[in-house]
Structure formats: C-alpha cells, structure tokens
Design a protein around this motif. Structure first.
Motif, mmCIF file in Angstrom:
data_model
loop_
_atom_site.group_PDB
_atom_site.id
_atom_site.type_symbol
_atom_site.label_atom_id
_atom_site.label_comp_id
_atom_site.label_asym_id
_atom_site.label_seq_id
_atom_site.Cartn_x
_atom_site.Cartn_y
_atom_site.Cartn_z
ATOM 1 N N GLY A 3 0.786 -1.220 0.000
ATOM 2 C CA GLY A 3 0.000 0.000 0.000
ATOM 3 C C GLY A 3 0.817 1.269 0.000
ATOM 4 N N GLN A 4 2.126 1.165 0.101
ATOM 5 C CA GLN A 4 2.985 2.356 0.102
ATOM 6 C C GLN A 4 3.489 2.658 -1.312
ATOM 7 O OE1 GLN A 4 6.017 1.621 3.137
ATOM 8 N NE2 GLN A 4 4.749 2.716 4.616
ATOM 9 N N THR A 5 4.105 3.815 -1.448
ATOM 10 C CA THR A 5 4.601 4.274 -2.737
ATOM 11 C C THR A 5 6.108 4.487 -2.661
ATOM 12 O OG1 THR A 5 2.513 5.376 -3.241
ATOM 13 C CG2 THR A 5 4.439 6.109 -4.463
ATOM 14 N N ALA A 6 6.803 4.060 -3.697
ATOM 15 C CA ALA A 6 8.251 4.254 -3.769
ATOM 16 C C ALA A 6 8.604 4.891 -5.106
ATOM 17 C CB ALA A 6 8.988 2.927 -3.612
ATOM 18 N N VAL A 7 9.556 5.801 -5.076
ATOM 19 C CA VAL A 7 10.138 6.387 -6.284
ATOM 20 C C VAL A 7 11.622 6.075 -6.265
ATOM 21 C CG1 VAL A 7 10.747 8.545 -7.453
ATOM 22 C CG2 VAL A 7 8.427 8.223 -6.580
ATOM 23 N N LYS A 58 7.894 18.049 -9.812
ATOM 24 C CA LYS A 58 6.659 17.522 -10.390
ATOM 25 C C LYS A 58 6.440 16.055 -10.010
ATOM 26 C CE LYS A 58 6.434 15.731 -14.421
ATOM 27 N NZ LYS A 58 6.470 15.389 -15.867
ATOM 28 N N VAL A 59 7.489 15.248 -10.114
ATOM 29 C CA VAL A 59 7.365 13.825 -9.798
ATOM 30 C C VAL A 59 7.013 13.621 -8.325
ATOM 31 C CG1 VAL A 59 8.617 11.640 -9.619
ATOM 32 C CG2 VAL A 59 8.890 13.072 -11.654
ATOM 33 N N LEU A 60 7.704 14.319 -7.431
ATOM 34 C CA LEU A 60 7.436 14.131 -6.001
ATOM 35 C C LEU A 60 6.048 14.633 -5.622
ATOM 36 C CD1 LEU A 60 10.860 14.933 -4.288
ATOM 37 C CD2 LEU A 60 9.930 12.737 -5.054
ATOM 38 N N ALA A 61 5.596 15.708 -6.216
ATOM 39 C CA ALA A 61 4.261 16.217 -5.913
ATOM 40 C C ALA A 61 3.187 15.252 -6.390
ATOM 41 C CB ALA A 61 4.063 17.584 -6.561
ATOM 42 N N ALA A 62 3.430 14.605 -7.525
ATOM 43 C CA ALA A 62 2.443 13.679 -8.078
ATOM 44 C C ALA A 62 2.440 12.332 -7.350
ATOM 45 C CB ALA A 62 2.714 13.458 -9.562
ATOM 46 N N LYS A 63 3.607 11.842 -6.978
ATOM 47 C CA LYS A 63 3.720 10.486 -6.400
ATOM 48 C C LYS A 63 3.732 10.479 -4.878
ATOM 49 C CE LYS A 63 4.014 8.853 -10.542
ATOM 50 N NZ LYS A 63 2.909 8.079 -11.144
ATOM 51 N N ARG A 64 4.214 11.535 -4.253
ATOM 52 C CA ARG A 64 4.339 11.632 -2.794
ATOM 53 C C ARG A 64 4.825 10.305 -2.186
ATOM 54 N NH1 ARG A 64 2.495 16.638 -1.514
ATOM 55 N NH2 ARG A 64 3.213 16.198 0.610
ATOM 56 N N PRO A 65 6.045 9.911 -2.511
ATOM 57 C CA PRO A 65 6.520 8.591 -2.090
ATOM 58 C C PRO A 65 6.753 8.469 -0.589
ATOM 59 C CG PRO A 65 8.309 9.858 -3.048
ATOM 60 C CD PRO A 65 7.054 10.642 -3.295
ATOM 61 N N ASP A 66 6.436 7.293 -0.077
ATOM 62 C CA ASP A 66 6.817 6.944 1.291
ATOM 63 C C ASP A 66 8.312 6.636 1.349
ATOM 64 O OD1 ASP A 66 4.028 6.708 2.582
ATOM 65 O OD2 ASP A 66 3.865 5.416 0.808
ATOM 66 N N LEU A 67 8.848 6.167 0.225
ATOM 67 C CA LEU A 67 10.273 5.870 0.123
ATOM 68 C C LEU A 67 10.801 6.478 -1.174
ATOM 69 C CD1 LEU A 67 12.914 4.406 0.906
ATOM 70 C CD2 LEU A 67 12.026 2.364 -0.261
ATOM 71 N N LEU A 68 11.791 7.335 -1.042
ATOM 72 C CA LEU A 68 12.487 7.913 -2.192
ATOM 73 C C LEU A 68 13.919 7.399 -2.167
ATOM 74 C CD1 LEU A 68 12.935 9.933 -4.547
ATOM 75 C CD2 LEU A 68 13.360 11.704 -2.800
ATOM 76 N N VAL A 69 14.338 6.743 -3.238
ATOM 77 C CA VAL A 69 15.693 6.205 -3.339
ATOM 78 C C VAL A 69 16.371 6.862 -4.529
ATOM 79 C CG1 VAL A 69 17.124 4.149 -3.584
ATOM 80 C CG2 VAL A 69 14.948 4.017 -2.342
ATOM 81 N N ILE A 70 17.556 7.415 -4.295
ATOM 82 C CA ILE A 70 18.285 8.161 -5.323
ATOM 83 C C ILE A 70 19.573 7.409 -5.640
ATOM 84 C CG2 ILE A 70 19.339 10.373 -5.923
ATOM 85 C CD1 ILE A 70 17.544 11.592 -3.647
ATOM 86 N N THR A 71 19.620 6.803 -6.823
ATOM 87 C CA THR A 71 20.792 6.017 -7.222
ATOM 88 C C THR A 71 21.436 6.542 -8.501
ATOM 89 O OG1 THR A 71 19.583 4.440 -8.617
ATOM 90 C CG2 THR A 71 19.691 3.958 -6.260
ATOM 91 N N ALA A 72 20.834 7.514 -9.156
ATOM 92 C CA ALA A 72 21.273 7.932 -10.490
ATOM 93 C C ALA A 72 22.639 8.615 -10.459
ATOM 94 C CB ALA A 72 20.241 8.868 -11.106
ATOM 95 N N GLY A 73 23.364 8.450 -11.544
ATOM 96 C CA GLY A 73 24.668 9.085 -11.698
ATOM 97 C C GLY A 73 25.292 8.638 -13.006
#
Length: 237
Positions: A3-7, A58-73
């Motif tokens: 039931g949670q959201t992750a980006v 825009k992405v965070l406002a639309a998805k409002r994640p419970d978990l945000l993981v940043i791996t890009a580079g």
C-alpha cells in the motif's frame, strides 16, 4: 511496504533496478525515474532529466513517495589525473552531486509526508579514494555530506534521510568500468580483478536490504551505511 509508494531515481539498471524490484515485491507501488525507461517497461515510469529541478518537484508532488531512493549518476571516465580535462574530472559533480541536491531539496521543499524516508546512494570510494576516476570519490563524499545536511532539516518535518555506501561491484556499469581500469593498472585481467570482489552483493540482494531497512517503522536510520557482501553496517565516520 504493502500500500505504500516508492520512487527510485535511476531505477532502470544496477542497484536502482534491484531496489525497484524489491520494493515492488514487498507490495509497494513503484515509479522508476530514468532517461531511458525501455529496460523497465513493466514499471510505472517517469522519463526525464534527473538533474532538472522542475521535473523532480513535479514527480514528487504527483507520487508523494513513502520511500524515495536516489541512485542515479554517471560512470566516471577512468584515466590518470594527467589524462583528465576539467570536464571529465568534474563529471560526477555535475551529475551525481547535482541529482542528489535537486531531489533532496525537492523532498524538503514539498515537503514529503511525515514518516517518509529518503535513501541516497553514495560510494565507499570516498573512504579510500579512487585515483583513476577523477572527481568521483570527492563527489560521492559530497553526496553523503549533503544528505546529512538535508537530514538535519528533515527532522522537524518528520522525514528520515540516510546515505548508503556500496563498494566496487561487477553488477553495475560504474563497477564494471572501474574493474576494467584497475585491472589494467594492476597488470592483471579483468576476470582476476573481478574475482577479488566476487563477494559483492547482487542488485537483488541490495534491493532487499534497502527495502527492509527503509520499511521498518521501528528503525531510526543512521547517517550512513556501508554496504558490502556482509550486508549493511553503520558507518561511524
């Protein structure tokens, strides 16, 4: 995470893909952010430039994640210092550091809902240097420091933020690039160097560990964690 959201920013390959799959397996609604979504056509995706402030907001406002993981580079250019130009030397500052800056700032400015968690991938290269990868190790040290700065602000918002520092691994583009370069510098084959890091966790294992850490409501996330074949352990530095 049912039931949670992750980006997952950079979730189309490597550790990011491992996290995206683990979060989905745990029941989360997962959105992958990447320039190229073709490897993850079975995920909800947001295609765009992760260094773009407006896109992140825009992405965070639309998805409002419970978990945000940043791996890009980006994979650094592997060459000795005299072989670098300033542009190649600073590439990870303009990519990895900027991506972390953009998404951390967007998470605070929105802000994400109380109880949300942010995990940013740095690198254990910052602890011992990486002489063939230009500014990569320094960039990753800045990612960890910046996440700590953001975590200080996040406390009053009810958010938790941490950095994960994986070691060199044959399971990512960055890792394979480094393995080839350091094998040549050491006078051994890539296969021989790869054998030295054969205990590095797979993307699937990384994903499972990150999701377990971030999904535990009882866990107060440490400032940073080292990640290797023995799993996650708090970084005391």
């Amino acid at each position: 995470m049912a039931g949670q959201t992750a980006v997952v920013v950079g979730g189309s390959r490597g550790h990011g893909l491992g996290v995206a799959r683990a979060a989905r397996d745990a029941g989360a609604r997962v959105t992958v952010v990447a320039r190229d979504l073709s490897p993850v056509a079975d995920f909800d995706g947001e295609q765009g430039d992760a260094t773009d402030d407006a896109f992140a907001a825009k992405v965070l406002a639309a998805k409002r994640p419970d978990l945000l993981v940043i791996t890009a580079g980006v994979a650094p250019e592997m060459r000795p210092l005299t072989g670098h130009t300033w542009e190649t030397f600073s590439a990870n500052w303009h990519s990895d550091v900027r991506i972390a800056f953009v998404w951390l700032r967007a998470a605070l400015a929105l802000p994400l809902d109380r109880g949300s968690r942010v995990v940013v991938f740095g690198s254990a290269a910052e602890l011992r240097g990486s002489p063939l990868s230009g500014g990569y190790a320094g960039a990753k040290a800045m990612v960890r420091l910046m996440t700590a700065y953001a975590a200080g602000q996040a406390t009053d918002l009810g958010l938790t933020m941490t950095t994960v520092l994986p070691g060199i691994t044959p399971h990512t583009t960055v890792g394979e690039t480094a393995i080839g370069a350091y094998a040549t510098a050491s006078g051994i084959t890539a296969e021989e160097f790869r054998a030295r890091v054969s205990g590095a966790p797979s993307p699937e294992s990384v994903g499972t560990q990150i999701v377990a850490l971030a999904a535990d409501p009882r866990a107060a996330l440490a400032g940073a964690y080292l990640l290797d074949g023995d799993g996650l352990r708090e970084h005391a530095g």
